[in-house]
Design a protein around this motif. Structure first.
Motif, PDB file in Angstrom:
ATOM      1  N   VAL A 144       0.834  -1.201   0.000  1.00  0.00           N
ATOM      2  CA  VAL A 144       0.000   0.000   0.000  1.00  0.00           C
ATOM      3  C   VAL A 144       0.870   1.251   0.000  1.00  0.00           C
ATOM      4  O   VAL A 144       0.626   2.205  -0.744  1.00  0.00           O
ATOM      5  CB  VAL A 144      -0.942  -0.001   1.225  1.00  0.00           C
ATOM      6  N   GLY A 145       1.910   1.251   0.859  1.00  0.00           N
ATOM      7  CA  GLY A 145       2.770   2.423   0.950  1.00  0.00           C
ATOM      8  C   GLY A 145       3.477   2.745  -0.351  1.00  0.00           C
ATOM      9  O   GLY A 145       3.554   3.915  -0.768  1.00  0.00           O
ATOM     10  N   THR A 180       2.518   1.929  -3.378  1.00  0.00           N
ATOM     11  CA  THR A 180       1.513   2.375  -4.353  1.00  0.00           C
ATOM     12  C   THR A 180       1.125   3.828  -4.115  1.00  0.00           C
ATOM     13  O   THR A 180       1.043   4.624  -5.068  1.00  0.00           O
ATOM     14  CB  THR A 180       0.264   1.480  -4.266  1.00  0.00           C
ATOM     15  N   ILE A 181       0.894   4.186  -2.856  1.00  0.00           N
ATOM     16  CA  ILE A 181       0.528   5.568  -2.533  1.00  0.00           C
ATOM     17  C   ILE A 181       1.673   6.516  -2.866  1.00  0.00           C
ATOM     18  O   ILE A 181       1.469   7.619  -3.377  1.00  0.00           O
ATOM     19  CB  ILE A 181       0.128   5.685  -1.055  1.00  0.00           C
ATOM     20  N   LEU A 207       1.549   7.329  -6.468  1.00  0.00           N
ATOM     21  CA  LEU A 207       0.357   7.985  -6.995  1.00  0.00           C
ATOM     22  C   LEU A 207       0.084   9.362  -6.406  1.00  0.00           C
ATOM     23  O   LEU A 207      -0.507  10.218  -7.072  1.00  0.00           O
ATOM     24  CB  LEU A 207      -0.876   7.098  -6.769  1.00  0.00           C
ATOM     25  N   ILE A 208       0.465   9.571  -5.149  1.00  0.00           N
ATOM     26  CA  ILE A 208       0.106  10.806  -4.449  1.00  0.00           C
ATOM     27  C   ILE A 208       1.352  11.643  -4.197  1.00  0.00           C
ATOM     28  O   ILE A 208       2.201  11.261  -3.383  1.00  0.00           O
ATOM     29  CB  ILE A 208      -0.598  10.507  -3.106  1.00  0.00           C
ATOM     30  N   ALA A 215      -0.459  11.723   1.387  1.00  0.00           N
ATOM     31  CA  ALA A 215       0.006  10.362   1.126  1.00  0.00           C
ATOM     32  C   ALA A 215       0.195   9.585   2.419  1.00  0.00           C
ATOM     33  O   ALA A 215      -0.167   8.406   2.506  1.00  0.00           O
ATOM     34  CB  ALA A 215       1.319  10.407   0.336  1.00  0.00           C
ATOM     35  N   LEU A 237      -3.311   8.674   3.837  1.00  0.00           N
ATOM     36  CA  LEU A 237      -3.929   7.627   3.019  1.00  0.00           C
ATOM     37  C   LEU A 237      -3.203   6.301   3.180  1.00  0.00           C
ATOM     38  O   LEU A 237      -3.829   5.241   3.228  1.00  0.00           O
ATOM     39  CB  LEU A 237      -3.931   8.046   1.546  1.00  0.00           C
ATOM     40  N   GLY A 238      -1.876   6.357   3.248  1.00  0.00           N
ATOM     41  CA  GLY A 238      -1.104   5.120   3.356  1.00  0.00           C
ATOM     42  C   GLY A 238      -1.467   4.316   4.588  1.00  0.00           C
ATOM     43  O   GLY A 238      -1.739   3.117   4.498  1.00  0.00           O
ATOM     44  N   LEU A 292      -5.361   3.211   4.480  1.00  0.00           N
ATOM     45  CA  LEU A 292      -5.613   2.110   3.544  1.00  0.00           C
ATOM     46  C   LEU A 292      -4.898   0.829   3.962  1.00  0.00           C
ATOM     47  O   LEU A 292      -5.378  -0.274   3.687  1.00  0.00           O
ATOM     48  CB  LEU A 292      -5.183   2.517   2.135  1.00  0.00           C
ATOM     49  N   ILE A 340       6.784   6.132   1.712  1.00  0.00           N
ATOM     50  CA  ILE A 340       6.274   7.480   1.468  1.00  0.00           C
ATOM     51  C   ILE A 340       7.267   8.515   1.989  1.00  0.00           C
ATOM     52  O   ILE A 340       7.560   9.516   1.323  1.00  0.00           O
ATOM     53  CB  ILE A 340       4.892   7.659   2.131  1.00  0.00           C
ATOM     54  N   THR A 372       9.713   3.776  -4.559  1.00  0.00           N
ATOM     55  CA  THR A 372       8.572   3.421  -5.406  1.00  0.00           C
ATOM     56  C   THR A 372       8.816   2.138  -6.186  1.00  0.00           C
ATOM     57  O   THR A 372       8.115   1.856  -7.164  1.00  0.00           O
ATOM     58  CB  THR A 372       8.275   4.573  -6.390  1.00  0.00           C
TER      59      THR A 372
END
Length: 229
Positions: free
Chosen positions: A81-82, A84-85, A88-89, A95, A98-99, A102, A125, A134
């Motif tokens: 999840v981290g 991906t965020i 994207l963010i 971020a 959300l990280g 989620l 992040i 990433t």
């Protein structure tokens, strides 16, 4: 002084010292083995959330959040999840929020809720300036490898610690548990938990066992009752 009263029910100094030894061996072995594998970019061979995982694994091995699947699954899913965020963010504050949120959702859905997983989601992040942040390879190496090695050391250590791991709700060796005189069933425990509206870091089966052992001691104390095995 109440602030300094132990927060964990049933915790003894012998358990705490055993946890210290387990953490020493577990983290040292995990770090040593992980250092032999290639690790991405600027990331270390051992990520910080493993320290928090070790606290759960060795200090409260009966916790549902300290079992093998929560440690491994929670760490990997949250790191996924981290990453991906982070990809994207671009806004770091959004971020980070959300990280973690989620990651909690994903761990809950996959039945692998593990508190250090929130930190695994934050790591990529915070390191967003690094190419490795990433890279989805980070999810498996170092995070996945660290989690697997830590659980492996925990499985070996708890064969000698006196604690069952993976945890099983069984009475201490040499003792038996009577059926409750009041007929408390596991379903009654479920209803009580639902009525209280709180989440407790203990399995329902452990609560049921605790009630039965407590009732045995209450019956032993009753007039005319002999001690039970």
């Amino acid at each position: 002084m109440r602030l300094f009263v132990p927060l964990l029910a049933g915790a003894r100094w012998s358990d705490r010292l055993t946890a210290c030894l387990g953490a020493l061996l577990g983290i040292a072995a995990t770090a040593a083995a992980s250092s032999l594998a290639p690790h991405p970019g600027s990331f270390p061979f051992l990520v910080a959330p493993m320290g928090a995982s070790a606290v759960l694994l060795f200090a409260v091995p009966s916790s549902p959040m300290a079992q093998p699947w929560p440690i491994v699954g929670g760490s990997i899913v949250s790191a996924l999840v981290g990453v991906t965020i982070a990809r994207l963010i671009p806004d770091p504050q959004l971020a980070l929020g959300l990280g973690v949120s989620l990651a909690i959702l994903a761990m809950s859905a996959l039945r692998c809720l593990h508190p250090p997983g929130g930190a695994c989601a934050i790591l990529p992040i915070l390191a967003g300036g690094s190419p490795a942040a990433t890279d989805y390879g980070f999810v498996l190496l170092p995070v996945g490898l660290n989690a697997l090695l830590l659980v492996a050391t925990g499985l070996l250590f708890h064969r000698f610690s006196g604690h069952s791991y993976p945890h099983r709700p069984v009475p201490v060796a040499g003792h038996t548990v009577i059926a409750t005189a009041n007929g408390i069933l596991p379903e009654d425990v479920d209803r009580a938990l639902e009525e209280l509206g709180e989440t407790f870091d203990v399995a329902r089966e452990d609560l049921d066992l605790l009630f039965r052992v407590a009732e045995k001691h209450a019956l032993d104390r009753a007039p005319g009752s002999g001690p039970r095995a």
